[in-house]
Design an enzyme around this catalytic site. Structure first.
Site, short mmCIF file in Angstrom:
data_model
loop_
_atom_site.label_atom_id
_atom_site.label_comp_id
_atom_site.label_asym_id
_atom_site.label_seq_id
_atom_site.Cartn_x
_atom_site.Cartn_y
_atom_site.Cartn_z
N GLU A 299 -1.85 -5.12 -1.84
CA GLU A 299 -1.58 -6.05 -0.73
C GLU A 299 -2.01 -7.50 -0.98
O GLU A 299 -2.07 -8.30 -0.05
CB GLU A 299 -2.16 -5.55 0.60
CG GLU A 299 -1.59 -4.20 1.06
CD GLU A 299 -0.19 -4.26 1.67
OE1 GLU A 299 0.33 -5.39 1.89
OE2 GLU A 299 0.39 -3.18 1.91
N ASP B 17 -6.78 -6.55 2.32
CA ASP B 17 -6.95 -7.00 3.71
C ASP B 17 -8.17 -6.38 4.39
O ASP B 17 -8.50 -6.72 5.53
CB ASP B 17 -5.66 -6.83 4.54
CG ASP B 17 -5.31 -5.38 4.91
OD1 ASP B 17 -6.21 -4.54 5.03
OD2 ASP B 17 -4.11 -5.13 5.11
N ASP C 221 -3.38 3.24 7.83
CA ASP C 221 -2.17 3.59 7.06
C ASP C 221 -1.86 5.08 7.13
O ASP C 221 -1.40 5.69 6.16
CB ASP C 221 -2.32 3.14 5.59
CG ASP C 221 -2.37 1.62 5.46
OD1 ASP C 221 -2.04 0.92 6.43
OD2 ASP C 221 -2.75 1.13 4.36
N ASP D 246 -9.89 -0.56 3.89
CA ASP D 246 -8.72 -1.18 4.50
C ASP D 246 -9.06 -1.62 5.92
O ASP D 246 -9.91 -1.02 6.58
CB ASP D 246 -7.60 -0.10 4.56
CG ASP D 246 -6.19 -0.67 4.63
OD1 ASP D 246 -6.00 -1.69 5.30
OD2 ASP D 246 -5.29 -0.06 4.01
N HIS E 23 0.80 -1.23 0.00
CA HIS E 23 0.00 0.00 0.00
C HIS E 23 0.83 1.28 0.00
O HIS E 23 0.28 2.37 -0.19
CB HIS E 23 -1.00 -0.01 1.16
CG HIS E 23 -2.35 0.53 0.78
ND1 HIS E 23 -3.50 0.28 1.52
CD2 HIS E 23 -2.75 1.30 -0.27
CE1 HIS E 23 -4.52 0.89 0.93
NE2 HIS E 23 -4.10 1.51 -0.15
N HIS F 258 4.25 1.12 4.23
CA HIS F 258 2.87 0.85 3.82
C HIS F 258 1.86 1.19 4.92
O HIS F 258 0.66 1.24 4.64
CB HIS F 258 2.68 -0.59 3.32
CG HIS F 258 2.56 -1.63 4.40
ND1 HIS F 258 1.93 -2.85 4.19
CD2 HIS F 258 3.01 -1.65 5.69
CE1 HIS F 258 1.98 -3.56 5.31
NE2 HIS F 258 2.62 -2.88 6.22
N HIS G 294 -6.74 -1.29 7.97
CA HIS G 294 -5.80 -0.37 8.63
C HIS G 294 -5.99 1.05 8.13
O HIS G 294 -6.48 1.26 7.02
CB HIS G 294 -4.36 -0.81 8.34
CG HIS G 294 -4.09 -2.26 8.57
ND1 HIS G 294 -4.22 -3.20 7.57
CD2 HIS G 294 -3.75 -2.93 9.69
CE1 HIS G 294 -3.94 -4.40 8.07
NE2 HIS G 294 -3.66 -4.28 9.35
N ASP H 288 -7.38 -1.93 -0.22
CA ASP H 288 -6.42 -2.89 0.34
C ASP H 288 -7.18 -4.20 0.53
O ASP H 288 -8.21 -4.24 1.23
CB ASP H 288 -5.92 -2.34 1.68
CG ASP H 288 -4.85 -3.20 2.33
OD1 ASP H 288 -4.86 -4.43 2.14
OD2 ASP H 288 -4.01 -2.63 3.07
N1 ARG Z 1 -1.11 -1.46 4.11
C1 ARG Z 1 -1.10 -2.22 5.19
N2 ARG Z 1 -1.43 -3.50 5.11
N3 ARG Z 1 -0.74 -1.65 6.33
C2 ARG Z 1 -0.62 -2.31 7.59
C3 ARG Z 1 -0.10 -1.36 8.64
C4 ARG Z 1 0.08 -2.03 9.95
C5 ARG Z 1 0.54 -1.11 11.06
N4 ARG Z 1 -0.46 -0.13 11.38
C6 ARG Z 1 1.84 -0.42 10.69
O1 ARG Z 1 1.93 0.78 10.70
O2 ARG Z 1 2.80 -1.04 10.40
MN MN Z 2 -3.43 -0.63 3.52
MN MN Z 3 -4.37 -3.05 5.38
#
Ligand code: ARG
Ligand code: MN
Ligand code: MN
Length: 367
Positions: A334, A291, A187, A183, A155, A200, A185, A289
């Site tokens: 992702e 996920d 991010d 997502d 990402h 990411h 998350h 994303d």
């Molecule tokens: N694009 C993603 N899958 N991001 C996951 C981030 C996980 C966590 N918040 C981090 O800063 O590392």
């Molecule tokens: Mn993401």
């Molecule tokens: Mn994510």
């Protein structure tokens, strides 16, 4: 993979930002592509595009890059998606004319030999250089009035995809884009709030200007033109947000629909509220994303989180965004086909889910 299907080449000839509009370097038009007008495609919903001058033309940016996190394999996603027939479906079933789809960019020429952490960021030079190049690619397509589809990659690449479309849409239409970020998350870590140092987890902080760095080598190439407003950012599907990120979301009043909101109101109502927040007169960049989907549907991803969207909810989000007629760009990121135990179907299922998400965003209709 057969090299005729996907020729993986070094990205030595990326389109220059100032390339002539007729034929930017590195953009390949497929010969004799049958172009069914999109609005009459058998499987395509009939939606007028508000902001694209060529809504039937799709600029493809296939990004085989994994430097925004630590697990190898996410770089193989574009090839896996293409091999599973995604681009053929977009061309033959949805009636798009594809540009630049023949190449999965690995950007290996851009990755520096030495790339020590800077302000806690891992691979900062590589991610900065690669996203700068991606921004030039999405910019070139969006400047032509095409819809842009980017297949990631992790990402972090959204720093480039969104940075490029934001600039092109400002220049072409004098408008700011909105971003729908789907997502698990947020991010939106800054280099300082991030626990992992993985970029990411930070793209949104750079894109909104919450994280800034003057040095050209570390995202200093991002200028005002590339940035988006926190007021035009909407999250959907959140369920794993770091403490520092929660503070940022609260302090800036950023609109976010978590899984809690989806459980409470249902995805139908959530989409009404999300699109209502953006308004119907704003170009939309959708950054999806994989996920965001529950690992039941998309297990092969670097940071899976249980309790996510069903595939139908993910598809529905994309269908609603398509239906607005405001879509100008889509990212799918992702997907990591290598994160599946041998002889389970995880990778195949995840790729299949990713294809479904993209087709829905690009107008596949059920009836
Ligand atoms: N694009 C993603 N899958 N991001 C996951 C981030 C996980 C966590 N918040 C981090 O800063 O590392
Ligand atoms: Mn993401
Ligand atoms: Mn994510």
């Amino acid at each position: 993979m057969s090299p005729s299907l996907v020729s993986q080449v070094l990205d030595s000839a990326a389109p220059a930002v100032a390339a002539p509009p007729s034929k930017p370097a590195g953009i390949v038009a497929l010969p004799n592509t049958p172009t069914k007008p999109k609005h009459f495609g058998m499987n395509t919903s009939m939606v007028e595009s508000k902001f694209l001058s060529h809504p039937e033309e799709l600029g493809i940016v296939a990004v085989g890059f994994s430097g925004g996190q630590c697990k190898p394999g996410v770089d193989a996603a574009p090839s896996a998606l293409i091999e599973s027939g995604l681009l053929t479906q977009l061309r033959e079933e949805l009636g798009y004319k594809l540009h630049g789809d023949d190449t999965v960019h690995l950007y290996t020429d851009l990755v520096p030999a030495s790339d020590p952490p800077f302000r806690n960021m891992k691979n900062p030079r590589a991610v900065s250089l690669v996203t700068k190049r991606i921004a030039e690619q999405t910019y070139a397509h969006a400047k032509e009035g095409r819809l842009v589809l980017t297949l990631g990659g992790d990402h972090s690449i959204a720093i480039g995809t969104i940075g490029g479309t934001a600039k092109a849409i400002r220049e072409r239409l004098g408008r700011d884009i909105a971003v729908i970020w789907v997502d698990a998350h947020a991010d939106i870590n800054t280099p300082e709030t991030s626990g992992s140092g993985n970029i990411h987890g930070m793209p949104v902080s750079f894109l909104t200007g919450l994280a800034r760095e003057e040095n050209e080598e570390f995202f200093g190439w991002l200028k005002e033109d590339n940035l988006i407003s926190t007021k035009k950012l909407v999250y959907i599907g959140l369920r794993d947000v770091d403490a520092g990120e929660k503070r940022i979301l609260r302090e800036h009043g950023i609109k976010a629909f978590s899984m809690f909101d989806i459980d409470r109101h249902g995805i139908g109502r959530v989409m009404e509220m999300a699109l209502g927040h953006i308004g119907n007169d704003t170009p939309i960049h959708l950054s999806f994303d994989v996920d965001a989907l529950d690992p039941m549907w998309a297990p092969s991803t670097g940071t899976p989180v249980r309790g996510g969207l069903t595939l139908r909810e993910g598809d529905y989000i994309c269908e609603c965004v398509h239906e607005t007629g405001s879509l100008v760009a889509v990212d799918l990121v992702e997907v990591n086909p290598s994160l599946a135990s041998p002889n389970d179907l995880g990778a195949h299922e995840t790729v299949r889910a990713g294809c479904s998400i993209v087709r829905c965003a690009l107008g596949e209709s059920l009836l």
